[in-house]
Design an enzyme around this catalytic site. Structure first.
Site, PDB file in Angstrom:
ATOM      1  N   ARG A   1      45.513  49.367  28.262  1.00 35.20           N
ATOM      2  CA  ARG A   1      44.130  49.830  28.299  1.00 35.20           C
ATOM      3  C   ARG A   1      43.938  50.663  29.564  1.00 35.20           C
ATOM      4  O   ARG A   1      44.128  50.173  30.665  1.00 35.20           O
ATOM      5  CB  ARG A   1      43.146  48.647  28.284  1.00 35.20           C
ATOM      6  CG  ARG A   1      41.691  49.076  28.421  1.00 35.20           C
ATOM      7  CD  ARG A   1      40.756  47.877  28.354  1.00 35.20           C
ATOM      8  NE  ARG A   1      39.386  48.278  28.627  1.00 35.20           N
ATOM      9  CZ  ARG A   1      38.719  47.991  29.734  1.00 35.20           C
ATOM     10  NH1 ARG A   1      39.302  47.289  30.705  1.00 35.20           N
ATOM     11  NH2 ARG A   1      37.490  48.402  29.910  1.00 35.20           N
TER      12      ARG A   1
ATOM     13  N   HIS B   1      34.572  54.754  32.587  1.00 37.45           N
ATOM     14  CA  HIS B   1      34.725  53.569  33.419  1.00 37.45           C
ATOM     15  C   HIS B   1      34.075  53.870  34.772  1.00 37.45           C
ATOM     16  O   HIS B   1      34.766  54.097  35.776  1.00 37.45           O
ATOM     17  CB  HIS B   1      36.209  53.227  33.581  1.00 37.45           C
ATOM     18  CG  HIS B   1      36.476  51.867  34.143  1.00 37.45           C
ATOM     19  ND1 HIS B   1      37.130  50.883  33.450  1.00 37.45           N
ATOM     20  CD2 HIS B   1      36.175  51.315  35.337  1.00 37.45           C
ATOM     21  CE1 HIS B   1      37.239  49.794  34.194  1.00 37.45           C
ATOM     22  NE2 HIS B   1      36.662  50.038  35.357  1.00 37.45           N
TER      23      HIS B   1
ATOM     24  N   GLU C   1      31.585  47.917  31.087  1.00 33.65           N
ATOM     25  CA  GLU C   1      30.598  47.116  31.813  1.00 33.65           C
ATOM     26  C   GLU C   1      29.274  47.857  32.076  1.00 33.65           C
ATOM     27  O   GLU C   1      28.816  47.937  33.217  1.00 33.65           O
ATOM     28  CB  GLU C   1      31.186  46.626  33.137  1.00 33.65           C
ATOM     29  CG  GLU C   1      32.369  45.709  32.981  1.00 33.65           C
ATOM     30  CD  GLU C   1      32.894  45.183  34.321  1.00 33.65           C
ATOM     31  OE1 GLU C   1      32.387  45.608  35.380  1.00 33.65           O
ATOM     32  OE2 GLU C   1      33.802  44.338  34.306  1.00 33.65           O
TER      33      GLU C   1
ATOM     34  N   ASN D   1      34.980  41.387  29.589  1.00 33.74           N
ATOM     35  CA  ASN D   1      35.638  41.150  30.867  1.00 33.74           C
ATOM     36  C   ASN D   1      35.134  39.810  31.395  1.00 33.74           C
ATOM     37  O   ASN D   1      33.930  39.652  31.609  1.00 33.74           O
ATOM     38  CB  ASN D   1      35.322  42.252  31.874  1.00 33.74           C
ATOM     39  CG  ASN D   1      35.827  43.620  31.427  1.00 33.74           C
ATOM     40  OD1 ASN D   1      36.585  43.723  30.463  1.00 33.74           O
ATOM     41  ND2 ASN D   1      35.413  44.663  32.127  1.00 33.74           N
TER      42      ASN D   1
ATOM     43  N   TYR E   1      35.837  36.562  34.263  1.00 30.54           N
ATOM     44  CA  TYR E   1      36.566  36.079  35.432  1.00 30.54           C
ATOM     45  C   TYR E   1      36.187  34.658  35.838  1.00 30.54           C
ATOM     46  O   TYR E   1      37.042  33.899  36.263  1.00 30.54           O
ATOM     47  CB  TYR E   1      36.356  37.022  36.617  1.00 30.54           C
ATOM     48  CG  TYR E   1      37.011  38.366  36.415  1.00 30.54           C
ATOM     49  CD1 TYR E   1      38.357  38.546  36.706  1.00 30.54           C
ATOM     50  CD2 TYR E   1      36.299  39.443  35.904  1.00 30.54           C
ATOM     51  CE1 TYR E   1      38.981  39.773  36.514  1.00 30.54           C
ATOM     52  CE2 TYR E   1      36.907  40.677  35.704  1.00 30.54           C
ATOM     53  CZ  TYR E   1      38.247  40.837  36.001  1.00 30.54           C
ATOM     54  OH  TYR E   1      38.858  42.049  35.795  1.00 30.54           O
TER      55      TYR E   1
ATOM     56  N   GLU F   1      39.518  42.375  30.185  1.00 26.02           N
ATOM     57  CA  GLU F   1      39.905  42.087  31.562  1.00 26.02           C
ATOM     58  C   GLU F   1      39.832  40.587  31.801  1.00 26.02           C
ATOM     59  O   GLU F   1      38.859  39.937  31.431  1.00 26.02           O
ATOM     60  CB  GLU F   1      38.986  42.785  32.581  1.00 26.02           C
ATOM     61  CG  GLU F   1      39.082  44.291  32.602  1.00 26.02           C
ATOM     62  CD  GLU F   1      38.198  44.901  33.679  1.00 26.02           C
ATOM     63  OE1 GLU F   1      37.804  44.184  34.634  1.00 26.02           O
ATOM     64  OE2 GLU F   1      37.878  46.101  33.571  1.00 26.02           O
TER      65      GLU F   1
END
Length: 507
Positions: A97, A141, A187, A327, A329, A397
């Site tokens: 990606r 991005h 995002e 994404n 985390y 991500e």
């Protein structure tokens, strides 16, 4: 309800009895894709070469600098792409990606195509395919051409919709015969509040008392930017479906940063605050994309600040995705702060009416790492399944940050990735339509919040070396072994049963 809660207690309790679960890559569906991610400005380098012009990412990086190394060089993948694709092949990636730099391909933001930029992306895509690696392309991005920001303030002006649509038309036309997976925006939820409320993301706009920027309005601009991001996305998807999809047989989606929001205690007010947070941070985009309008609590709390979808706009946005990129985390604990809703002025965060345990990583100690909370990824996927009709999902991500050093023994990163893949497998087995997982990041890159001080890479990059030498870390060796079918054992941490059940039953 009482019976449902009892069943949930039992189900979560049984999960907690099993601490270790052996799995390997073959436990995932045969078509499941594993890869790694980067983005253009963070990895390409050559920022001032071959006709490329600055983006708002360049401008912001030079203002913040985050260290003394030059972000315009990054990892120099622009010149080293063949070497990097070889590393991907050796690792065993199914897919890579990456993003296209709008200002490399179309330096003036609109109009003429830069032949050297076009050649670079054709070469990269062809090299990936030559090695059996599927290109997954992100169209924007964060790096809006600076020329458009200077001309009309980018995503605060409706002119951006036409220019973005023309740009993606070039990408679909030139690369779509080989690219099957397109992500319009990376995002946009973070881009909207980070770039236009707090000011800690490009284009760095905010206003007192919410931030210290030279321009901006934190109370209104996040909502305006988000609205135009949604419309630009919808326009790009309509173009692809009307003009390209039948012939190219590809898929187009959008990407969101998602935390699992968990109430700090199981009191009613904190549980309701958690629901509000989900609506504001995820529903901000997923509600219009799924149902054609913003969540009711957003419209209530933001009032006249939030734009109203016309009937035409609602139809444009609703259903405008083949997949959602996530994404993820870490987990974020939410604490009710409804009293703040009585204060004026209010920015986007104040409109949520919560406080949470969130720290700006750019000011954290060098040894900062994300807590390893893989159960949060599973909860996020359950939320999408329950609230947003179980869309097709790619984890775009997921990875662990740490201080950049010469050490390549990153056992902590192995444990993080290993446990999150295990949690993802649980979600897939429980019905989540997730079809891919990408580690962030393939190699150490220039990070927006960290600069070169802290990184996520599977490969260490020596930024002080003129050759920017790549060296595999322990995490790369583990991931490569996993992709090649080796068994692995994971320990998936489970949050307390009481918190999970109360949180899940309320959201």
């Amino acid at each position: 309800m009482q019976r449902r809660l009892m069943m949930l207690f039992l189900w979560f309790g049984l999960l907690n009895l099993v601490a270790a679960d052996e799995y390997n890559r073959n436990d995932f569906p045969p078509e499941f894709v594993f890869g790694a991610s980067t983005s253009a400005y963070q990895v390409e380098g050559a920022a001032l070469q071959d006709g490329r012009t600055p983006s708002i990412y360049d401008t912001f990086a030079h203002q913040s600098r985050n260290g003394t190394l030059n972000p315009d060089v990054a990892c120099d993948q622009y010149h080293k792409y063949k070497e990097d694709v070889q590393l991907m092949a050796e690792t065993g990636l199914d897919a890579y990606r990456f993003s296209i730099s709008w200002s490399r391909l179309i330096p003036n933001g609109r109009g003429s195509i830069n032949p050297k930029g076009l050649k670079y992306y054709n070469n990269l895509i062809n090299e990936l395919i030559k090695h059996g690696i599927k290109p997954h392309v992100t169209l924007l991005h964060t790096d809006v051409p600076q020329v458009l920001e200077d001309e009309y303030e980018g995503f605060l002006n409706r002119r951006i919709i036409e220019d973005f649509t023309a740009y993606v038309d070039v990408c679909f036309r030139e690369f779509g015969d080989r690219v099957r997976y397109w992500t319009t925006l990376n995002e946009p939820n973070i881009f909207a509040f980070g770039g236009y409320d707090i000011g800690n993301f490009p284009p760095g706009r905010c206003s007192p008392p919410f931030g210290n920027c030279s321009r901006g309005n934190s109370t209104t601009e996040p909502y305006i930017a988000a609205h135009l991001l949604l419309l630009a996305h919808g326009s790009a998807v309509r173009l692809y479906k009307d003009k390209y999809q039948a012939k190219q047989l590809g898929f187009v989606g959008i990407n969101l940063l998602c935390y699992h929001f968990s109430p700090i205690t199981n009191t009613r007010e904190h549980i309701i605050a958690t629901r509000r947070t989900y609506d504001f941070l995820i529903g901000w985009f997923m509600h219009p994309l799924t149902y054609g309008d913003y969540p009711e609590i957003m419209k209530k709390n933001a009032g006249r600040k939030i734009p109203i979808f016309t009937e035409k706009e609602s139809k444009l946005v609703k259903g405008s995705f083949d997949f959602i990129g996530i994404n993820y985390y870490s987990v974020m604990e939410t604490n009710d702060y409804s009293i703040g809703l009585s204060k004026y002025p209010r920015d986007f965060f104040a409109d949520i009416g919560v406080e949470w345990k969130y720290s700006d990583p750019s000011v954290l100690p060098d040894e900062f790492m994300f807590p390893n909370e893989p159960w949060g990824l599973e909860r996020v996927l359950e939320y999408f399944k329950d609230v947003y009709q179980n869309p097709l999902i790619f984890i775009h991500e997921n990875g662990q940050v740490a201080k950049h050093s010469t050490a390549t023994n990153d056992q902590f990163r192995v444990e993080y990735i290993q446990s999150h893949i295990g949690s993802l497998l649980n979600a897939v087995r429980n019905g989540s339509d997730t079809r891919g997982y990408f580690v962030w990041s393939l190699m150490d890159v220039y990070e927006l919040l960290y600069g070169f001080k802290s990184t996520f890479g599977l490969y260490h990059v020596d930024f002080n070396s003129p050759n920017l030498t790549r060296q595999p870390k322990l995490s790369q060796k583990w991931y490569s072994g996993f992709l090649k079918g080796k068994n692995t054992t994971t320990y998936v941490e489970k949050k307390k049963v009481e918190d999970d059940v109360m949180g899940r039953s309320s959201i």
